[in-house]
Structures are given as structure tokens and as C-alpha cells.
Design a protein around this motif. Structure first.
Motif, PDB file in Angstrom:
ATOM      1  N   TYR A  56       3.047  -4.317   0.761  1.00 49.64           N
ATOM      2  CA  TYR A  56       2.804  -3.928   2.148  1.00 49.64           C
ATOM      3  C   TYR A  56       2.723  -2.412   2.295  1.00 49.64           C
ATOM      4  O   TYR A  56       3.158  -1.672   1.409  1.00 49.64           O
ATOM      5  CB  TYR A  56       3.915  -4.492   3.040  1.00 49.64           C
ATOM      6  CG  TYR A  56       3.900  -6.005   3.085  1.00 49.64           C
ATOM      7  CD1 TYR A  56       3.100  -6.675   4.004  1.00 49.64           C
ATOM      8  CD2 TYR A  56       4.655  -6.750   2.196  1.00 49.64           C
ATOM      9  CE1 TYR A  56       3.065  -8.065   4.038  1.00 49.64           C
ATOM     10  CE2 TYR A  56       4.621  -8.145   2.217  1.00 49.64           C
ATOM     11  CZ  TYR A  56       3.822  -8.794   3.133  1.00 49.64           C
ATOM     12  OH  TYR A  56       3.782 -10.162   3.159  1.00 49.64           O
ATOM     13  N   LEU A  57       2.196  -1.951   3.441  1.00 54.32           N
ATOM     14  CA  LEU A  57       2.050  -0.519   3.723  1.00 54.32           C
ATOM     15  C   LEU A  57       3.361   0.240   3.573  1.00 54.32           C
ATOM     16  O   LEU A  57       3.366   1.394   3.159  1.00 54.32           O
ATOM     17  CB  LEU A  57       1.534  -0.304   5.144  1.00 54.32           C
ATOM     18  CG  LEU A  57       0.070  -0.612   5.400  1.00 54.32           C
ATOM     19  CD1 LEU A  57      -0.248  -0.442   6.877  1.00 54.32           C
ATOM     20  CD2 LEU A  57      -0.816   0.271   4.567  1.00 54.32           C
ATOM     21  N   ASP A  58       4.456  -0.394   3.927  1.00 53.19           N
ATOM     22  CA  ASP A  58       5.752   0.277   3.886  1.00 53.19           C
ATOM     23  C   ASP A  58       6.366   0.265   2.485  1.00 53.19           C
ATOM     24  O   ASP A  58       7.490   0.721   2.298  1.00 53.19           O
ATOM     25  CB  ASP A  58       6.717  -0.357   4.900  1.00 53.19           C
ATOM     26  CG  ASP A  58       6.834  -1.865   4.751  1.00 53.19           C
ATOM     27  OD1 ASP A  58       7.769  -2.324   4.086  1.00 53.19           O
ATOM     28  OD2 ASP A  58       5.980  -2.581   5.334  1.00 53.19           O
ATOM     29  N   LYS A  97      -1.693  -8.452  -4.441  1.00 55.96           N
ATOM     30  CA  LYS A  97      -2.615  -8.135  -3.353  1.00 55.96           C
ATOM     31  C   LYS A  97      -1.969  -7.095  -2.450  1.00 55.96           C
ATOM     32  O   LYS A  97      -0.782  -7.200  -2.136  1.00 55.96           O
ATOM     33  CB  LYS A  97      -2.917  -9.394  -2.540  1.00 55.96           C
ATOM     34  CG  LYS A  97      -3.881  -9.181  -1.382  1.00 55.96           C
ATOM     35  CD  LYS A  97      -3.997 -10.416  -0.495  1.00 55.96           C
ATOM     36  CE  LYS A  97      -5.042 -11.334  -1.046  1.00 55.96           C
ATOM     37  NZ  LYS A  97      -5.357 -12.439  -0.113  1.00 55.96           N
ATOM     38  N   GLU A  98      -2.761  -6.086  -2.065  1.00 60.32           N
ATOM     39  CA  GLU A  98      -2.274  -5.100  -1.105  1.00 60.32           C
ATOM     40  C   GLU A  98      -2.569  -5.623   0.297  1.00 60.32           C
ATOM     41  O   GLU A  98      -3.690  -6.049   0.575  1.00 60.32           O
ATOM     42  CB  GLU A  98      -2.949  -3.751  -1.333  1.00 60.32           C
ATOM     43  CG  GLU A  98      -2.486  -3.099  -2.620  1.00 60.32           C
ATOM     44  CD  GLU A  98      -3.041  -1.698  -2.826  1.00 60.32           C
ATOM     45  OE1 GLU A  98      -3.685  -1.143  -1.908  1.00 60.32           O
ATOM     46  OE2 GLU A  98      -2.824  -1.169  -3.926  1.00 60.32           O
ATOM     47  N   VAL A  99      -1.541  -5.596   1.149  1.00 71.94           N
ATOM     48  CA  VAL A  99      -1.657  -6.124   2.503  1.00 71.94           C
ATOM     49  C   VAL A  99      -1.687  -4.945   3.474  1.00 71.94           C
ATOM     50  O   VAL A  99      -0.790  -4.095   3.449  1.00 71.94           O
ATOM     51  CB  VAL A  99      -0.470  -7.063   2.836  1.00 71.94           C
ATOM     52  CG1 VAL A  99      -0.579  -7.607   4.244  1.00 71.94           C
ATOM     53  CG2 VAL A  99      -0.398  -8.199   1.819  1.00 71.94           C
ATOM     54  N   ASP A 100      -2.698  -4.894   4.318  1.00 72.83           N
ATOM     55  CA  ASP A 100      -2.869  -3.805   5.282  1.00 72.83           C
ATOM     56  C   ASP A 100      -2.035  -4.086   6.539  1.00 72.83           C
ATOM     57  O   ASP A 100      -2.567  -4.253   7.633  1.00 72.83           O
ATOM     58  CB  ASP A 100      -4.350  -3.645   5.631  1.00 72.83           C
ATOM     59  CG  ASP A 100      -4.612  -2.420   6.501  1.00 72.83           C
ATOM     60  OD1 ASP A 100      -3.834  -1.450   6.418  1.00 72.83           O
ATOM     61  OD2 ASP A 100      -5.583  -2.451   7.280  1.00 72.83           O
ATOM     62  N   GLN A 160       7.612  -1.872  15.897  1.00 71.02           N
ATOM     63  CA  GLN A 160       7.009  -2.982  16.634  1.00 71.02           C
ATOM     64  C   GLN A 160       5.748  -3.548  15.990  1.00 71.02           C
ATOM     65  O   GLN A 160       5.456  -4.726  16.134  1.00 71.02           O
ATOM     66  CB  GLN A 160       6.674  -2.523  18.054  1.00 71.02           C
ATOM     67  CG  GLN A 160       7.899  -2.044  18.808  1.00 71.02           C
ATOM     68  CD  GLN A 160       7.546  -1.262  20.056  1.00 71.02           C
ATOM     69  OE1 GLN A 160       6.387  -1.053  20.376  1.00 71.02           O
ATOM     70  NE2 GLN A 160       8.553  -0.818  20.769  1.00 71.02           N
ATOM     71  N   SER A 161       4.973  -2.712  15.307  1.00 74.09           N
ATOM     72  CA  SER A 161       3.705  -3.149  14.725  1.00 74.09           C
ATOM     73  C   SER A 161       3.252  -2.120  13.696  1.00 74.09           C
ATOM     74  O   SER A 161       3.840  -1.041  13.566  1.00 74.09           O
ATOM     75  CB  SER A 161       2.635  -3.265  15.815  1.00 74.09           C
ATOM     76  OG  SER A 161       2.340  -1.975  16.345  1.00 74.09           O
ATOM     77  N   LYS A 162       2.180  -2.430  13.004  1.00 75.39           N
ATOM     78  CA  LYS A 162       1.602  -1.500  12.034  1.00 75.39           C
ATOM     79  C   LYS A 162       1.180  -0.211  12.737  1.00 75.39           C
ATOM     80  O   LYS A 162       1.472   0.894  12.257  1.00 75.39           O
ATOM     81  CB  LYS A 162       0.394  -2.144  11.353  1.00 75.39           C
ATOM     82  CG  LYS A 162      -0.430  -1.204  10.514  1.00 75.39           C
ATOM     83  CD  LYS A 162      -1.735  -1.857  10.086  1.00 75.39           C
ATOM     84  CE  LYS A 162      -2.753  -0.821   9.719  1.00 75.39           C
ATOM     85  NZ  LYS A 162      -4.069  -1.368   9.455  1.00 75.39           N
TER      86      LYS A 162
END
Length: 182
Positions: A56-58, A97-100, A160-162
Motif C-alpha cells: 500500500y501507499l503507506d 501488487k502495488e495498491v494505489d 480518513q482516505s487516501k
């Protein structure tokens, strides 16, 4: 008429080639050094453990493990078309897999805050001495912070969100120590 026979012959040869390439070749059980090189002929469906790693992004990585019975290699590879093959052996296949997006952990319980050393970080729960730091970003120059922003970080800013995640990081970069900006 002749070209259709040639096409059928070519298609049959290609099918047979793909079929045999999808199974390990049987060869001598030992190499010149005496190492065991046995390969076993597959005589039916192949059962493997499939590991799916999502990044994930984080920076969080989740792992899903499942057992798959492979009847046709072509169908198996098509099923994981959007995944990158990382490792493979006789019993296990690992895909990545990279998740955006931000991870489920952040969505459920992630808060921005300051560590006791003044590092802008993400916490698992509201930031306090007992909270686990999930990820650290950069040193904050607390002297530059407005009182309201400092209070927000002390109490924790719920992720709260990306989009919110990216916006908060960007807004606090202005308060980072110059040598520490990522």
C-alpha cells in the motif's frame, strides 16, 4: 484449403509445445557432481500455495495465503495477470501488487501525530506513549508550528482516505526540518 490444413497443423504443434513446456522435464536424477536433480512428471492437477502480497501507499504490506489447484497453467497465469511474480518453487508461488490506496490498517485505526522526539508519524490509534508507530516521516520544527496545528498533532489527526492522507502529509512538510524532508 491447403492453408487451413497448415494453420491447423501449426496450431496443433503450438498447443503440444505449450502443453509440454508447462510441466517440468524429466532428466537424469543426479548431475556430474552427484547433486539430486530429480524432476517428477506431473500426472494430474498441481496443488500449490499461492501468496498474494499487497503493498500500500503507506508502506504496509498485507499477505493473503491460499491453496490453488492448477488444472491448466494458462488459466492459472491468466487469473493472476495483474500481479508480479516474485518467487516460485515446486510448492509455492508468490505474487506482489502495488495498491494505489492506503492500507486497511490505516483506514481502520490510523492517526497522524508527533512522536516524543517530534517526528511526524502515523500511529495505530490516537498518539500517546502506548501507541504503536506504524510509519515515521520527518522531523517537525515544533517552533514553527501554530498552536492549533500542534494541538491537532498531539490529539491525533484521523486518517480518513487516501486523498486526506496525501493532503495532511503535504501540509505538514512545510513545518519539517530542512535536512529531513522526504
Amino acid at each position: 484449403m491447403m492453408s487451413s490444413h497448415r494453420f491447423l497443423f501449426t496450431a496443433a504443434v503450438a498447443f503440444i509445445g505449450i502443453f509440454f513446456l508447462s510441466f517440468p522435464a524429466v532428466h537424469e536424477p543426479y548431475d556430474a557432481a552427484g547433486n539430486d536433480n530429480q524432476a517428477y512428471e506431473v500426472s494430474g492437477p498441481l496443488t500449490v500455495t499461492v501468496v498474494l502480497e499487497r503493498i500500500y501507499l503507506d508502506g504496509e504490506i498485507s499477505e493473503e495465503v491460499k491453496t490453488e489447484t492448477i488444472l491448466a497453467m494458462e488459466d492459472f497465469w491468466a487469473k493472476y495477470e495483474g500481479w508480479q511474480l516474485v518467487d516460485q518453487d515446486d510448492n509455492q508461488i508468490i505474487f506482489q501488487k502495488e495498491v494505489d490506496d492506503i492500507s486497511p490498517l490505516l483506514k481502520a485505526n490510523g492517526y497522524f501525530g508527533l512522536s516524543s522526539e517530534g517526528v511526524f508519524s502515523i500511529f495505530n490509534g490516537k498518539p500517546d506513549d502506548a501507541s504503536e508507530i506504524i510509519h515515521s516521516f520527518f522531523q517537525i520544527d515544533v517552533g514553527k508550528l501554530e498552536t492549533r496545528k500542534h494541538d491537532e498533532l498531539r490529539h491525533g489527526i484521523r486518517i480518513q482516505s487516501k486523498d486526506h492522507y496525501l493532503k495532511v502529509i503535504q501540509s505538514y512538510k512545510a513545518y519539517s526540518s530542512p535536512a529531513e524532508v522526504n
